[in-house]
Design a protein around this motif. Structure first.
Motif, PDB file in Angstrom:
ATOM      1  N   SER A 147      -3.854  -4.764  -6.725  1.00 60.59           N
ATOM      2  CA  SER A 147      -3.886  -4.413  -5.306  1.00 60.59           C
ATOM      3  C   SER A 147      -2.824  -5.173  -4.522  1.00 60.59           C
ATOM      4  CB  SER A 147      -5.261  -4.717  -4.709  1.00 60.59           C
ATOM      5  OG  SER A 147      -6.251  -3.969  -5.337  1.00 60.59           O
ATOM      6  N   VAL A 148      -2.651  -6.460  -4.810  1.00 65.57           N
ATOM      7  CA  VAL A 148      -1.691  -7.282  -4.082  1.00 65.57           C
ATOM      8  C   VAL A 148      -0.266  -6.889  -4.464  1.00 65.57           C
ATOM      9  CG1 VAL A 148      -0.862  -9.643  -3.733  1.00 65.57           C
ATOM     10  CG2 VAL A 148      -3.307  -9.175  -3.790  1.00 65.57           C
ATOM     11  N   ARG A 149      -0.040  -6.603  -5.725  1.00 64.96           N
ATOM     12  CA  ARG A 149       1.311  -6.234  -6.172  1.00 64.96           C
ATOM     13  C   ARG A 149       1.774  -4.884  -5.608  1.00 64.96           C
ATOM     14  NH1 ARG A 149       3.539  -9.547 -10.011  1.00 64.96           N
ATOM     15  NH2 ARG A 149       2.074 -10.935 -11.059  1.00 64.96           N
ATOM     16  N   SER A 150       0.875  -4.093  -5.066  1.00 66.91           N
ATOM     17  CA  SER A 150       1.272  -2.818  -4.475  1.00 66.91           C
ATOM     18  C   SER A 150       2.030  -3.016  -3.158  1.00 66.91           C
ATOM     19  CB  SER A 150       0.045  -1.928  -4.250  1.00 66.91           C
ATOM     20  OG  SER A 150      -0.796  -2.490  -3.262  1.00 66.91           O
ATOM     21  N   PHE A 151       1.968  -4.217  -2.599  1.00 69.58           N
ATOM     22  CA  PHE A 151       2.738  -4.517  -1.389  1.00 69.58           C
ATOM     23  C   PHE A 151       4.107  -5.042  -1.811  1.00 69.58           C
ATOM     24  CE2 PHE A 151      -1.624  -4.729  -0.007  1.00 69.58           C
ATOM     25  CZ  PHE A 151      -1.584  -4.100   1.229  1.00 69.58           C
ATOM     26  N   HIS A 152       5.176  -4.352  -1.394  1.00 67.66           N
ATOM     27  CA  HIS A 152       6.523  -4.734  -1.808  1.00 67.66           C
ATOM     28  C   HIS A 152       7.002  -6.017  -1.120  1.00 67.66           C
ATOM     29  CE1 HIS A 152       7.299  -2.720   1.954  1.00 67.66           C
ATOM     30  NE2 HIS A 152       8.550  -3.156   1.941  1.00 67.66           N
TER      31      HIS A 152
END
Length: 181
Positions: free
Chosen positions: A105-110
């Motif tokens: 979920s966190v890695r989906s934010f660039h």
């Protein structure tokens, strides 16, 4: 913990306590003014049955200590998990599986890089999952808005994944130019 293990732990604790009391009063009785108790214990230990009782207690204590030592070395420690029952069976959610959901979920934010995720699972009647996320931020961003987006995304993904409400989602940002320790 199973009922049988609890019963065994209680029995062994009582045996160790009795053994410790016998040793204490037989050795240190006269230091605290317990001469009469020390003499009666020593007279009981000098009899044949007293020696065997002490030997049996000592051997049980030693055997259990050896068992605990070997069990600690051999048995793999189970990861904390939550057990969910339904009509089809049981499902165990482990901390590592929940951590992978939070990390995804966190890695989906660039805007963020190198997220470090910690998850705490507490089972029981009201199971809760708490997560802590520490990550670096690229560029100038509105950190408050970004933190709220990350929190809501993590909470939504976890609630979808585990099927019950999620506790705290803590987000910490660090400077990308700061050296890692």
């Amino acid at each position: 913990m199973r009922k049988g293990k609890k019963a065994l732990d209680i029995i062994v604790a009582i045996i160790i306590l009795i053994f410790a009391c016998i040793c204490f009063f037989s050795i240190y009785g006269n230091l605290i003014g317990m001469d009469s108790a020390q003499q009666s214990l020593l007279s009981a230990l000098n009899q044949e049955w007293g020696f065997y009782v002490l030997a049996v207690l000592a051997s049980i204590t030693a055997a259990y200590a050896l068992f605990l030592f070997l069990r600690a070395l051999i048995v793999k420690t189970r990861e904390r998990s939550i057990r969910m029952k339904n009509a089809d069976g049981e499902v165990y959610l482990t901390e590592s599986s929940v951590e992978s959901v939070v990390d995804y979920s966190v890695r989906s934010f660039h805007q963020v890089s190198r997220p470090d995720v910690e998850v705490s699972i507490h089972g029981g009647k009201n199971p809760t999952i708490r997560s802590k996320v520490a990550c670096m931020v690229r560029g100038q961003e509105d950190l408050q808005a970004l933190a709220e987006k990350i929190q809501s995304r993590v909470r939504e993904d976890l609630e979808t994944y585990v099927g019950f409400p999620v506790g705290d989602v803590e987000v910490t940002f660090t400077d990308p130019d700061e050296p890692e320790t």
